[in-house]
Scaffold this motif. Structure first.
Motif, PDB file in Angstrom:
ATOM      1  N   VAL A 222       0.857  -1.188   0.000  1.00 52.57           N
ATOM      2  CA  VAL A 222       0.000   0.000   0.000  1.00 52.57           C
ATOM      3  C   VAL A 222       0.892   1.237   0.000  1.00 52.57           C
ATOM      4  CG1 VAL A 222      -1.848   1.256   1.171  1.00 52.57           C
ATOM      5  CG2 VAL A 222      -1.749  -1.242   1.328  1.00 52.57           C
ATOM      6  N   LYS A 223       0.685   2.118  -0.967  1.00 54.70           N
ATOM      7  CA  LYS A 223       1.498   3.327  -1.048  1.00 54.70           C
ATOM      8  C   LYS A 223       1.006   4.357  -0.034  1.00 54.70           C
ATOM      9  CE  LYS A 223       3.041   3.080  -5.866  1.00 54.70           C
ATOM     10  NZ  LYS A 223       3.082   3.770  -7.171  1.00 54.70           N
ATOM     11  N   PHE A 224       1.970   5.065   0.583  1.00 52.65           N
ATOM     12  CA  PHE A 224       1.617   6.124   1.522  1.00 52.65           C
ATOM     13  C   PHE A 224       2.653   7.236   1.450  1.00 52.65           C
ATOM     14  CE2 PHE A 224       4.354   3.283   3.949  1.00 52.65           C
ATOM     15  CZ  PHE A 224       5.177   4.145   4.654  1.00 52.65           C
ATOM     16  N   ILE A 225       2.281   8.382   1.994  1.00 54.42           N
ATOM     17  CA  ILE A 225       3.139   9.567   2.050  1.00 54.42           C
ATOM     18  C   ILE A 225       3.372   9.906   3.522  1.00 54.42           C
ATOM     19  CG2 ILE A 225       3.184  12.068   1.640  1.00 54.42           C
ATOM     20  CD1 ILE A 225       3.632  10.641  -0.896  1.00 54.42           C
ATOM     21  N   ILE A 226       4.593  10.284   3.849  1.00 49.69           N
ATOM     22  CA  ILE A 226       4.877  10.818   5.176  1.00 49.69           C
ATOM     23  C   ILE A 226       4.657  12.326   5.115  1.00 49.69           C
ATOM     24  CG2 ILE A 226       6.638  11.207   6.933  1.00 49.69           C
ATOM     25  CD1 ILE A 226       5.786   8.344   6.841  1.00 49.69           C
ATOM     26  N   ALA A 227       3.702  12.814   5.900  1.00 47.91           N
ATOM     27  CA  ALA A 227       3.342  14.229   5.854  1.00 47.91           C
ATOM     28  C   ALA A 227       4.345  15.084   6.614  1.00 47.91           C
ATOM     29  CB  ALA A 227       1.947  14.430   6.444  1.00 47.91           C
ATOM     30  N   GLY A 228       4.522  16.293   6.144  1.00 50.11           N
ATOM     31  CA  GLY A 228       5.317  17.272   6.866  1.00 50.11           C
ATOM     32  C   GLY A 228       4.439  18.007   7.864  1.00 50.11           C
ATOM     33  N   ALA A 229       5.052  18.650   8.839  1.00 49.85           N
ATOM     34  CA  ALA A 229       4.290  19.358   9.874  1.00 49.85           C
ATOM     35  C   ALA A 229       3.410  20.430   9.247  1.00 49.85           C
ATOM     36  CB  ALA A 229       5.250  19.988  10.884  1.00 49.85           C
ATOM     37  N   GLY A 230       2.134  20.420   9.586  1.00 52.39           N
ATOM     38  CA  GLY A 230       1.212  21.444   9.100  1.00 52.39           C
ATOM     39  C   GLY A 230       0.552  21.135   7.777  1.00 52.39           C
ATOM     40  N   GLN A 231       1.021  20.112   7.066  1.00 54.80           N
ATOM     41  CA  GLN A 231       0.373  19.731   5.814  1.00 54.80           C
ATOM     42  C   GLN A 231      -1.033  19.213   6.100  1.00 54.80           C
ATOM     43  OE1 GLN A 231       3.145  16.973   3.761  1.00 54.80           O
ATOM     44  NE2 GLN A 231       2.967  18.353   2.032  1.00 54.80           N
ATOM     45  N   THR A 232      -1.892  19.294   5.120  1.00 54.49           N
ATOM     46  CA  THR A 232      -3.243  18.761   5.254  1.00 54.49           C
ATOM     47  C   THR A 232      -3.474  17.699   4.186  1.00 54.49           C
ATOM     48  OG1 THR A 232      -4.254  20.346   3.731  1.00 54.49           O
ATOM     49  CG2 THR A 232      -4.049  21.021   6.052  1.00 54.49           C
ATOM     50  N   VAL A 233      -4.561  16.957   4.352  1.00 50.88           N
ATOM     51  CA  VAL A 233      -4.933  15.953   3.354  1.00 50.88           C
ATOM     52  C   VAL A 233      -5.186  16.626   2.012  1.00 50.88           C
ATOM     53  CG1 VAL A 233      -6.790  14.377   2.674  1.00 50.88           C
ATOM     54  CG2 VAL A 233      -5.796  14.213   4.950  1.00 50.88           C
ATOM     55  N   LYS A 234      -5.769  17.821   2.050  1.00 51.90           N
ATOM     56  CA  LYS A 234      -6.027  18.550   0.802  1.00 51.90           C
ATOM     57  C   LYS A 234      -4.720  18.897   0.089  1.00 51.90           C
ATOM     58  CE  LYS A 234     -10.582  20.607   1.595  1.00 51.90           C
ATOM     59  NZ  LYS A 234     -11.352  21.866   1.730  1.00 51.90           N
ATOM     60  N   ASP A 235      -3.710  19.311   0.866  1.00 55.43           N
ATOM     61  CA  ASP A 235      -2.403  19.625   0.268  1.00 55.43           C
ATOM     62  C   ASP A 235      -1.825  18.404  -0.452  1.00 55.43           C
ATOM     63  OD1 ASP A 235      -2.541  22.161   1.389  1.00 55.43           O
ATOM     64  OD2 ASP A 235      -1.420  21.587   3.187  1.00 55.43           O
ATOM     65  N   ILE A 236      -1.862  17.276   0.247  1.00 53.10           N
ATOM     66  CA  ILE A 236      -1.288  16.047  -0.309  1.00 53.10           C
ATOM     67  C   ILE A 236      -2.104  15.570  -1.496  1.00 53.10           C
ATOM     68  CG2 ILE A 236      -0.811  13.610   0.201  1.00 53.10           C
ATOM     69  CD1 ILE A 236      -0.182  14.542   3.094  1.00 53.10           C
ATOM     70  N   ALA A 237      -3.440  15.688  -1.406  1.00 55.52           N
ATOM     71  CA  ALA A 237      -4.313  15.257  -2.499  1.00 55.52           C
ATOM     72  C   ALA A 237      -4.011  16.024  -3.780  1.00 55.52           C
ATOM     73  CB  ALA A 237      -5.776  15.447  -2.102  1.00 55.52           C
ATOM     74  N   SER A 238      -3.769  17.336  -3.667  1.00 56.06           N
ATOM     75  CA  SER A 238      -3.506  18.148  -4.856  1.00 56.06           C
ATOM     76  C   SER A 238      -2.179  17.767  -5.519  1.00 56.06           C
ATOM     77  CB  SER A 238      -3.490  19.632  -4.489  1.00 56.06           C
ATOM     78  OG  SER A 238      -2.411  19.921  -3.607  1.00 56.06           O
ATOM     79  N   LYS A 239      -1.191  17.380  -4.701  1.00 56.36           N
ATOM     80  CA  LYS A 239       0.116  16.997  -5.256  1.00 56.36           C
ATOM     81  C   LYS A 239       0.099  15.595  -5.844  1.00 56.36           C
ATOM     82  CE  LYS A 239       2.792  19.994  -2.170  1.00 56.36           C
ATOM     83  NZ  LYS A 239       3.809  20.053  -1.100  1.00 56.36           N
ATOM     84  N   GLN A 240      -0.796  14.736  -5.326  1.00 55.06           N
ATOM     85  CA  GLN A 240      -0.859  13.351  -5.798  1.00 55.06           C
ATOM     86  C   GLN A 240      -1.963  13.157  -6.840  1.00 55.06           C
ATOM     87  OE1 GLN A 240       1.374  10.992  -4.970  1.00 55.06           O
ATOM     88  NE2 GLN A 240       2.438  12.575  -3.799  1.00 55.06           N
ATOM     89  N   PHE A 241      -2.674  14.251  -7.186  1.00 56.13           N
ATOM     90  CA  PHE A 241      -3.726  14.229  -8.208  1.00 56.13           C
ATOM     91  C   PHE A 241      -4.834  13.234  -7.863  1.00 56.13           C
ATOM     92  CE2 PHE A 241       0.318  15.321 -10.297  1.00 56.13           C
ATOM     93  CZ  PHE A 241       0.012  16.608 -10.713  1.00 56.13           C
ATOM     94  N   VAL A 242      -5.241  13.256  -6.598  1.00 53.06           N
ATOM     95  CA  VAL A 242      -6.371  12.456  -6.144  1.00 53.06           C
ATOM     96  C   VAL A 242      -7.313  13.376  -5.371  1.00 53.06           C
ATOM     97  CG1 VAL A 242      -5.103  10.290  -6.029  1.00 53.06           C
ATOM     98  CG2 VAL A 242      -5.165  11.773  -4.032  1.00 53.06           C
ATOM     99  N   SER A 243      -8.522  12.922  -5.123  1.00 58.57           N
ATOM    100  CA  SER A 243      -9.490  13.756  -4.414  1.00 58.57           C
ATOM    101  C   SER A 243      -9.295  13.634  -2.905  1.00 58.57           C
ATOM    102  CB  SER A 243     -10.915  13.336  -4.776  1.00 58.57           C
ATOM    103  OG  SER A 243     -11.218  12.068  -4.226  1.00 58.57           O
ATOM    104  N   PRO A 244      -9.509  14.734  -2.166  1.00 63.98           N
ATOM    105  CA  PRO A 244      -9.434  14.666  -0.701  1.00 63.98           C
ATOM    106  C   PRO A 244     -10.404  13.635  -0.129  1.00 63.98           C
ATOM    107  CG  PRO A 244      -9.473  16.956  -1.439  1.00 63.98           C
ATOM    108  CD  PRO A 244      -9.749  16.110  -2.637  1.00 63.98           C
ATOM    109  N   LYS A 245     -11.586  13.506  -0.755  1.00 57.57           N
ATOM    110  CA  LYS A 245     -12.584  12.535  -0.279  1.00 57.57           C
ATOM    111  C   LYS A 245     -12.033  11.118  -0.348  1.00 57.57           C
ATOM    112  CE  LYS A 245     -17.344  11.002  -1.039  1.00 57.57           C
ATOM    113  NZ  LYS A 245     -18.575  11.164  -1.861  1.00 57.57           N
ATOM    114  N   SER A 246     -11.322  10.816  -1.436  1.00 53.66           N
ATOM    115  CA  SER A 246     -10.731   9.487  -1.597  1.00 53.66           C
ATOM    116  C   SER A 246      -9.677   9.232  -0.526  1.00 53.66           C
ATOM    117  CB  SER A 246     -10.101   9.356  -2.987  1.00 53.66           C
ATOM    118  OG  SER A 246      -9.416   8.130  -3.125  1.00 53.66           O
ATOM    119  N   LEU A 247      -8.830  10.229  -0.262  1.00 56.59           N
ATOM    120  CA  LEU A 247      -7.789  10.065   0.760  1.00 56.59           C
ATOM    121  C   LEU A 247      -8.397   9.911   2.150  1.00 56.59           C
ATOM    122  CD1 LEU A 247      -4.800  12.438  -0.129  1.00 56.59           C
ATOM    123  CD2 LEU A 247      -5.129  10.028  -0.624  1.00 56.59           C
ATOM    124  N   MET A 248      -9.447  10.647   2.444  1.00 55.29           N
ATOM    125  CA  MET A 248     -10.095  10.522   3.744  1.00 55.29           C
ATOM    126  C   MET A 248     -10.668   9.121   3.930  1.00 55.29           C
ATOM    127  SD  MET A 248      -9.579  13.159   5.537  1.00 55.29           S
ATOM    128  CE  MET A 248     -10.668  12.635   6.850  1.00 55.29           C
TER     129      MET A 248
END
Length: 482
Positions: A222-248
């Motif tokens: 399963v692929k995952f990202i290690i988040a940086g301090a203060g990042q949000t799911v929306k931030d990561i979703a935009s960089k990975q070209f996926v929807s925030p709803k899917s990540l949640m």
């Protein structure tokens, strides 16, 4: 002539003395490296089956006990090259790669945000299904067969040096690393006393490691990202070209798409499988761990983890309980926190019927504990002569159709822990004692009707528990069911 002879003897003496002095220093550095990473190596051994002696030995050998440029600048302790599947940053240096003309060219090595990430990716690298023919036979060996592992790594093509196995075995035996193959994480932690600092101390001569976040990794396929301090799911979703709803949907341990995440939080990019695909069958619960923590650690679907262990959502395992992470269902439910010996309930004061200023009206007919104000001081509630068993709190003007997701897994090392929302109603047993609330993670296809049937309650009961004004329940939220 005598002067030249004496000069040569002096130089030879200094050389011998220098070598004699260098040896203890190297040994001290090796021992310091082992002490820094041994607990992590044993933890990975319990999780994956890779001997701790092999992981420590390879880390020592490949990183020159943490002093190489690759380990200091890229946090790469195992000489793992980028490969076709790597999407993260690369560190380029000459190794053994040649171009079409046979000329030595710079090789691409993986860059990690921390040594811990590298240690875990080393496990994923050896357990990659695409490399099963090369490294699969290693996992059929006994955990204590470090010599077999050393030979098998060379045979699988981990290193081109023909002397790799003998060098690895010598390090293991010189430093007595094989003893870590026969110790448990808990026993080693008790022996050490405190968690070690994984980052190496900075010095004027040492270049600080590059901190990299957002590097795609994988565990349990399963692929995952290690988040940086203060990042949000929306931030990561935009960089990975996926929807925030899917990540949640993939990350029930995160309460909201706009929530600022703690550094090190795992954000999964894919849905999790039903079971652990590694060698281990059980996970021994550590202090403070909950089911959601174990789900995140092994990248296992939380619902399936509960089902395999015959547990309901909201139930948490006791410390040292064995949680099954692959295979069929357990025959007997593991020991739960709620199985601990009951203590005599402490008498609680009650609140007489009062009206408070402002928007909140409180009808008090139940026993409740002293509350804590925002300043940390306790507000004592006056006792009542006639204690009863129900509290009904209504906040005028508050939204009634929002359910606050909560973390039912206790202290989450990868995410932000959230307080349990006050639904306004405390459930009580027939004897009058307060019953611990239970929550359910809302999945695709769940409705209030199906949840009411599953947990033997009513739709109106669920709506009342969660202050819902509609029959809608949001996917990814946690809804109180008892």
């Amino acid at each position: 002539m005598n002067f030249l002879k004496n000069s040569l003897l002096l130089c030879l003496s200094l050389l011998v003395y220098g070598c004699a002095q260098a040896q203890p220093k190297d040994m001290d550095e090796k021992v310091a490296y082992v002490e820094r990473y041994r607990l992590l190596a044993v933890e990975e051994m319990e999780r994956t089956g890779i001997p701790a002696s092999i992981k420590l030995g390879q880390g020592l050998l490949e990183s020159r006990w943490g002093t190489s440029d690759l380990s200091r600048l890229a946090n790469n302790h195992f000489g793992i090259k980028c490969g076709k599947d790597w999407n993260g940053e690369g560190y380029y240096k000459e190794d053994d790669d040649l171009n079409d003309k046979g000329e030595l060219i710079k090789s691409c090595f993986r860059v990690y945000g921390s040594a811990e990430q590298c240690y875990r990716d080393h496990s994923a690298f050896l357990m990659n299904p695409a490399k099963k023919e090369r490294y699969g036979p290693l996992f059929e060996l006994k955990r204590t067969d470090y010599k077999g592992w050393a030979e098998g790594l060379k045979k699988g093509g981990y290193a081109t040096d023909p002397g790799y196995p003998s060098k690895l075995i010598k390090l293991i035996e010189d430093l007595d690393l094989h003893r870590y193959d026969e110790i448990t994480y808990q026993d080693l932690l008790s022996e050490i006393g405190t968690l070690p600092t994984l980052t190496q101390p900075d010095s004027p001569e040492k270049i600080k490691p590059v901190l990299v976040v957002g590097v795609p990794q994988s565990t349990n396929d399963v692929k995952f990202i290690i988040a940086g301090a203060g990042q949000t799911v929306k931030d990561i979703a935009s960089k990975q070209f996926v929807s925030p709803k899917s990540l949640m949907h993939h990350n029930p341990h995160i309460s909201g798409a706009d929530e600022p995440l703690k550094a090190g939080t795992r954000v999964f990019l894919q849905s999790k499988p039903k079971a652990w695909r590694g060698q281990e069958t059980y996970h021994k619960v550590r202090k403070g761990e909950g089911m959601i923590d174990i789900s995140v650690l092994y990248a296992i679907d939380l619902d399936k983890l509960y089902t395999r262990n015959k547990m309901s959502h909201g139930q948490e395992p006791a410390e040292n309980a064995q949680i099954k992470i692959r295979g069929g269902k357990v025959k007997k439910q593991p020991k739960l926190k709620s199985d601990q010996p009951d203590k005599k309930p402490t008498p609680m004061p009650t609140v007489p019927q009062t009206s408070t200023p402002g928007n909140m009206t409180t009808t008090a007919t139940s026993t409740i504990p002293p509350t804590t104000t925002s300043t940390g001081t306790k507000s004592e509630v006056p006792p009542s002569k006639a204690p009863t068993t129900h509290v009904n709190t209504t906040t005028v003007g508050a939204s009634n159709n929002k359910v606050n997701p909560v973390n039912s897994g206790g202290n989450d090392p990868f995410g932000k822990s959230n307080p349990v929302p006050n639904s306004g109603t405390q459930s009580t047993s027939a004897a009058g004692s307060v019953v611990a609330p239970q929550y359910h993670l809302v999945m695709e296809g769940d409705t209030l009707e199906s949840l009411a049937q599953k947990f033997k309650t009513s739709i109106d009961g669920l709506k009342k528990l969660n202050n819902l004004s509609t029959d809608e329940c949001k996917v990814g939220s946690k809804i109180r069911v008892k």
